[in-house]
Design a protein around this motif. Structure first.
Motif, PDB file in Angstrom:
ATOM      1  N   THR A  51     -71.757   0.177  22.831  1.00  0.00           N
ATOM      2  CA  THR A  51     -70.666   0.407  23.778  1.00  0.00           C
ATOM      3  C   THR A  51     -70.183   1.840  23.640  1.00  0.00           C
ATOM      4  OG1 THR A  51     -69.002  -0.322  22.195  1.00  0.00           O
ATOM      5  CG2 THR A  51     -69.882  -1.986  23.702  1.00  0.00           C
ATOM      6  N   LYS A  52     -69.375   2.253  24.612  1.00  0.00           N
ATOM      7  CA  LYS A  52     -68.809   3.588  24.596  1.00  0.00           C
ATOM      8  C   LYS A  52     -67.323   3.489  24.889  1.00  0.00           C
ATOM      9  CE  LYS A  52     -69.529   8.220  26.550  1.00  0.00           C
ATOM     10  NZ  LYS A  52     -70.338   9.020  27.515  1.00  0.00           N
ATOM     11  N   GLY A  53     -66.517   4.216  24.120  1.00  0.00           N
ATOM     12  CA  GLY A  53     -65.068   4.188  24.321  1.00  0.00           C
ATOM     13  C   GLY A  53     -64.397   3.274  23.317  1.00  0.00           C
ATOM     14  N   THR A  54     -63.519   3.852  22.506  1.00  0.00           N
ATOM     15  CA  THR A  54     -62.912   3.081  21.419  1.00  0.00           C
ATOM     16  C   THR A  54     -62.058   1.933  21.933  1.00  0.00           C
ATOM     17  OG1 THR A  54     -62.915   5.001  19.962  1.00  0.00           O
ATOM     18  CG2 THR A  54     -61.433   3.219  19.388  1.00  0.00           C
ATOM     19  N   ALA A  78     -64.334   3.485  14.489  1.00  0.00           N
ATOM     20  CA  ALA A  78     -64.424   4.368  15.652  1.00  0.00           C
ATOM     21  C   ALA A  78     -65.135   5.672  15.300  1.00  0.00           C
ATOM     22  CB  ALA A  78     -63.025   4.656  16.192  1.00  0.00           C
ATOM     23  N   LYS A  79     -65.453   6.435  16.335  1.00  0.00           N
ATOM     24  CA  LYS A  79     -66.134   7.710  16.145  1.00  0.00           C
ATOM     25  C   LYS A  79     -65.336   8.660  15.249  1.00  0.00           C
ATOM     26  CE  LYS A  79     -69.791   7.718  19.065  1.00  0.00           C
ATOM     27  NZ  LYS A  79     -71.178   8.070  18.666  1.00  0.00           N
ATOM     28  N   ASN A  80     -63.997   8.591  15.340  1.00  0.00           N
ATOM     29  CA  ASN A  80     -63.172   9.514  14.553  1.00  0.00           C
ATOM     30  C   ASN A  80     -62.906   9.004  13.138  1.00  0.00           C
ATOM     31  OD1 ASN A  80     -61.324   7.480  14.940  1.00  0.00           O
ATOM     32  ND2 ASN A  80     -59.800   8.729  16.003  1.00  0.00           N
ATOM     33  N   GLY A  81     -63.507   7.869  12.776  1.00  0.00           N
ATOM     34  CA  GLY A  81     -63.350   7.339  11.433  1.00  0.00           C
ATOM     35  C   GLY A  81     -62.201   6.359  11.260  1.00  0.00           C
ATOM     36  N   THR A  82     -61.420   6.153  12.307  1.00  0.00           N
ATOM     37  CA  THR A  82     -60.331   5.174  12.232  1.00  0.00           C
ATOM     38  C   THR A  82     -60.911   3.766  12.218  1.00  0.00           C
ATOM     39  OG1 THR A  82     -58.818   6.642  13.417  1.00  0.00           O
ATOM     40  CG2 THR A  82     -58.250   4.307  13.383  1.00  0.00           C
ATOM     41  N   THR A 227     -49.451  17.307  17.369  1.00  0.00           N
ATOM     42  CA  THR A 227     -50.743  16.739  16.978  1.00  0.00           C
ATOM     43  C   THR A 227     -50.556  15.673  15.906  1.00  0.00           C
ATOM     44  OG1 THR A 227     -51.826  18.860  17.439  1.00  0.00           O
ATOM     45  CG2 THR A 227     -53.053  17.256  16.130  1.00  0.00           C
ATOM     46  N   ALA A 228     -49.756  15.991  14.881  1.00  0.00           N
ATOM     47  CA  ALA A 228     -49.511  15.033  13.796  1.00  0.00           C
ATOM     48  C   ALA A 228     -48.855  13.775  14.333  1.00  0.00           C
ATOM     49  CB  ALA A 228     -48.646  15.688  12.724  1.00  0.00           C
ATOM     50  N   MET A 229     -47.906  13.922  15.245  1.00  0.00           N
ATOM     51  CA  MET A 229     -47.258  12.776  15.861  1.00  0.00           C
ATOM     52  C   MET A 229     -48.286  11.914  16.593  1.00  0.00           C
ATOM     53  SD  MET A 229     -44.778  12.711  19.177  1.00  0.00           S
ATOM     54  CE  MET A 229     -46.264  13.026  20.161  1.00  0.00           C
ATOM     55  N   GLY A 230     -49.167  12.571  17.384  1.00  0.00           N
ATOM     56  CA  GLY A 230     -50.162  11.834  18.146  1.00  0.00           C
ATOM     57  C   GLY A 230     -51.098  11.035  17.261  1.00  0.00           C
ATOM     58  N   LYS A 231     -51.500  11.628  16.148  1.00  0.00           N
ATOM     59  CA  LYS A 231     -52.389  10.910  15.221  1.00  0.00           C
ATOM     60  C   LYS A 231     -51.703   9.685  14.639  1.00  0.00           C
ATOM     61  CE  LYS A 231     -55.260  14.883  13.921  1.00  0.00           C
ATOM     62  NZ  LYS A 231     -55.696  15.787  12.824  1.00  0.00           N
ATOM     63  N   ARG A 232     -50.413   9.810  14.335  1.00  0.00           N
ATOM     64  CA  ARG A 232     -49.678   8.646  13.828  1.00  0.00           C
ATOM     65  C   ARG A 232     -49.550   7.567  14.907  1.00  0.00           C
ATOM     66  NH1 ARG A 232     -49.389   6.120  10.827  1.00  0.00           N
ATOM     67  NH2 ARG A 232     -47.194   5.507  10.697  1.00  0.00           N
ATOM     68  N   LEU A 233     -49.341   7.981  16.152  1.00  0.00           N
ATOM     69  CA  LEU A 233     -49.243   7.009  17.249  1.00  0.00           C
ATOM     70  C   LEU A 233     -50.566   6.266  17.428  1.00  0.00           C
ATOM     71  CD1 LEU A 233     -47.228   9.156  19.814  1.00  0.00           C
ATOM     72  CD2 LEU A 233     -46.382   7.141  18.586  1.00  0.00           C
ATOM     73  N   VAL A 234     -51.676   6.985  17.330  1.00  0.00           N
ATOM     74  CA  VAL A 234     -52.987   6.340  17.415  1.00  0.00           C
ATOM     75  C   VAL A 234     -53.162   5.359  16.267  1.00  0.00           C
ATOM     76  CG1 VAL A 234     -55.483   6.750  17.241  1.00  0.00           C
ATOM     77  CG2 VAL A 234     -54.065   8.231  18.681  1.00  0.00           C
ATOM     78  N   ALA A 235     -52.763   5.765  15.066  1.00  0.00           N
ATOM     79  CA  ALA A 235     -52.892   4.887  13.900  1.00  0.00           C
ATOM     80  C   ALA A 235     -52.059   3.618  14.044  1.00  0.00           C
ATOM     81  CB  ALA A 235     -52.479   5.636  12.629  1.00  0.00           C
ATOM     82  N   GLU A 236     -50.972   3.707  14.793  1.00  0.00           N
ATOM     83  CA  GLU A 236     -50.108   2.542  15.011  1.00  0.00           C
ATOM     84  C   GLU A 236     -50.534   1.716  16.218  1.00  0.00           C
ATOM     85  OE1 GLU A 236     -47.781   1.279  13.247  1.00  0.00           O
ATOM     86  OE2 GLU A 236     -47.546   2.846  11.710  1.00  0.00           O
ATOM     87  N   ALA A 242     -56.594   9.886  26.738  1.00  0.00           N
ATOM     88  CA  ALA A 242     -57.982   9.912  27.176  1.00  0.00           C
ATOM     89  C   ALA A 242     -58.757  10.909  26.320  1.00  0.00           C
ATOM     90  CB  ALA A 242     -58.069  10.316  28.650  1.00  0.00           C
ATOM     91  N   VAL A 243     -58.096  12.022  25.987  1.00  0.00           N
ATOM     92  CA  VAL A 243     -58.634  13.029  25.080  1.00  0.00           C
ATOM     93  C   VAL A 243     -57.491  13.452  24.168  1.00  0.00           C
ATOM     94  CG1 VAL A 243     -59.671  15.305  24.863  1.00  0.00           C
ATOM     95  CG2 VAL A 243     -60.269  13.858  26.814  1.00  0.00           C
ATOM     96  N   GLY A 244     -57.776  13.613  22.907  1.00  0.00           N
ATOM     97  CA  GLY A 244     -56.693  14.051  22.030  1.00  0.00           C
ATOM     98  C   GLY A 244     -56.450  13.045  20.925  1.00  0.00           C
ATOM     99  N   PRO A 245     -55.279  13.150  20.302  1.00  0.00           N
ATOM    100  CA  PRO A 245     -54.125  14.005  20.599  1.00  0.00           C
ATOM    101  C   PRO A 245     -54.359  15.482  20.268  1.00  0.00           C
ATOM    102  CG  PRO A 245     -53.757  12.784  18.579  1.00  0.00           C
ATOM    103  CD  PRO A 245     -55.039  12.248  19.156  1.00  0.00           C
ATOM    104  N   GLY A 246     -53.482  16.313  20.840  1.00  0.00           N
ATOM    105  CA  GLY A 246     -53.573  17.744  20.620  1.00  0.00           C
ATOM    106  C   GLY A 246     -52.199  18.346  20.448  1.00  0.00           C
ATOM    107  N   PRO A 247     -52.133  19.666  20.308  1.00  0.00           N
ATOM    108  CA  PRO A 247     -50.874  20.327  19.968  1.00  0.00           C
ATOM    109  C   PRO A 247     -49.917  20.540  21.142  1.00  0.00           C
ATOM    110  CG  PRO A 247     -52.630  21.930  20.096  1.00  0.00           C
ATOM    111  CD  PRO A 247     -53.279  20.584  20.265  1.00  0.00           C
ATOM    112  N   SER A 248     -50.383  20.363  22.388  1.00  0.00           N
ATOM    113  CA  SER A 248     -49.525  20.627  23.547  1.00  0.00           C
ATOM    114  C   SER A 248     -48.911  19.323  24.055  1.00  0.00           C
ATOM    115  CB  SER A 248     -50.340  21.285  24.666  1.00  0.00           C
ATOM    116  OG  SER A 248     -50.826  22.544  24.266  1.00  0.00           O
TER     117      SER A 248
END
Length: 288
Positions: A51-54, A78-82, A227-236, A242-248
């Protein structure tokens, strides 16, 4: 041979090995135990998804489909190791496989060829699905391979098993090819090296970054904090990227944070996606 880890022990083992773990809702009681026993457990089985897409992969592995009900696995890597946990207990991942292979896993000796399908593998293995098309071309990012290594080592360490307790689906059931793109022999070498190292120390508790206030979180703002916030949101399990998280700061950040606020029980204007002190403190964003 081992009694299954409790859900608390399972989580402690994975996180203690340095993994980022996302708990999907209800994972700890989602199982197929009404269809048969789970345990005694003898090892870990690694698969690929085709499959494709987490997000879609996690949904499929949690819910299953019309001919094979979920959970299909215990976790999705997942691809990012999560690692996304989708079930715990009996899961429809291994199917019938070779009893001689099972005996070799129990004895922790080299595996024979899998040429029979006479033994219930769902009863005896933890199962992890790895996000990959399985065509031999889809890449295996370093973060994902390391996560496979850490997941397997974590469970083996918790049970006192060796690297020979980890097998691929292709080594269990005749006709299977997964995981495709790396060899289980090379991965078992990685497990052995990791298991030979001292038990890792628990990861340091993150130091929360205080919220910068509503004016900070606006379109055009760029910061490593975002970016750090986005990673925590993904972890939760609240990522809406769709792409990211990133700094903007973006609308995806706002939607993701709103999902976090709703997860905490907020609604209406209190779940508008703008970070507030109470929700930010509970998110525990690392101080970057």
């Amino acid at each position: 041979m081992a009694t299954p880890l409790t859900t608390a022990q399972f989580l402690t083992a994975l996180r203690g090995e340095g993994l980022t773990v996302v708990e999907t809702p209800g994972w700890s009681t989602h199982n197929r135990n009404h269809m048969g026993a789970w345990g005694p457990l003898h090892g870990v089985m690694v698969h690929h998804t085709v499959t494709k897409g987490t997000d879609a992969t996690v949904r499929l592995c949690r819910d299953g489909h019309s001919t094979l009900p979920g959970p299909l696995f215990h976790g999705v890597i997942a691809k990012n190791g999560t690692v996304h946990l989708v079930g715990y207990g009996r899961a429809n991942h291994a199917g019938l496989g070779d009893g001689d292979v099972l005996q070799a896993v129990i004895a922790e000796r080299p595996l024979p060829a899998d040429n029979q399908a006479d033994t219930d593998g769902n009863r005896h293995f933890y199962g992890f699905e790895c996000e990959n098309l399985g065509d031999g071309k889809d890449p295996w990012p370093a973060a994902q391979l390391e996560a496979i290594e850490r997941v397997s080592a974590a469970i083996c360490r918790a049970h006192g098993w060796s690297a020979r307790s980890v097998i691929g689906h292709l080594e269990w059931q005749p006709g299977k090819v997964d995981p495709r793109g790396f060899t289980m022999a090379s991965m078992r070498d990685r497990f052995s090296e990791r298991l030979a190292a001292p038990t890792p120390k628990p990861p340091a508790k993150p130091v929360p970054k205080p919220p910068a206030g509503a004016p900070f979180f606006a379109v055009g703002r760029r910061s490593a904090v975002i970016t750090a916030m986005g990673k925590r949101l993904v972890a939760e399990g609240c990522g809406r990227y769709a792409v990211g998280p990133g700094p903007s700061w973006s609308d995806a950040d706002r939607k993701s944070y709103a999902a976090w606020q709703r997860k905490l029980g907020y609604s209406g204007s209190n779940a508008d996606g703008t970070p507030g002190k109470a929700s930010w403190d509970r998110l525990k964003v690392p101080n970057v």
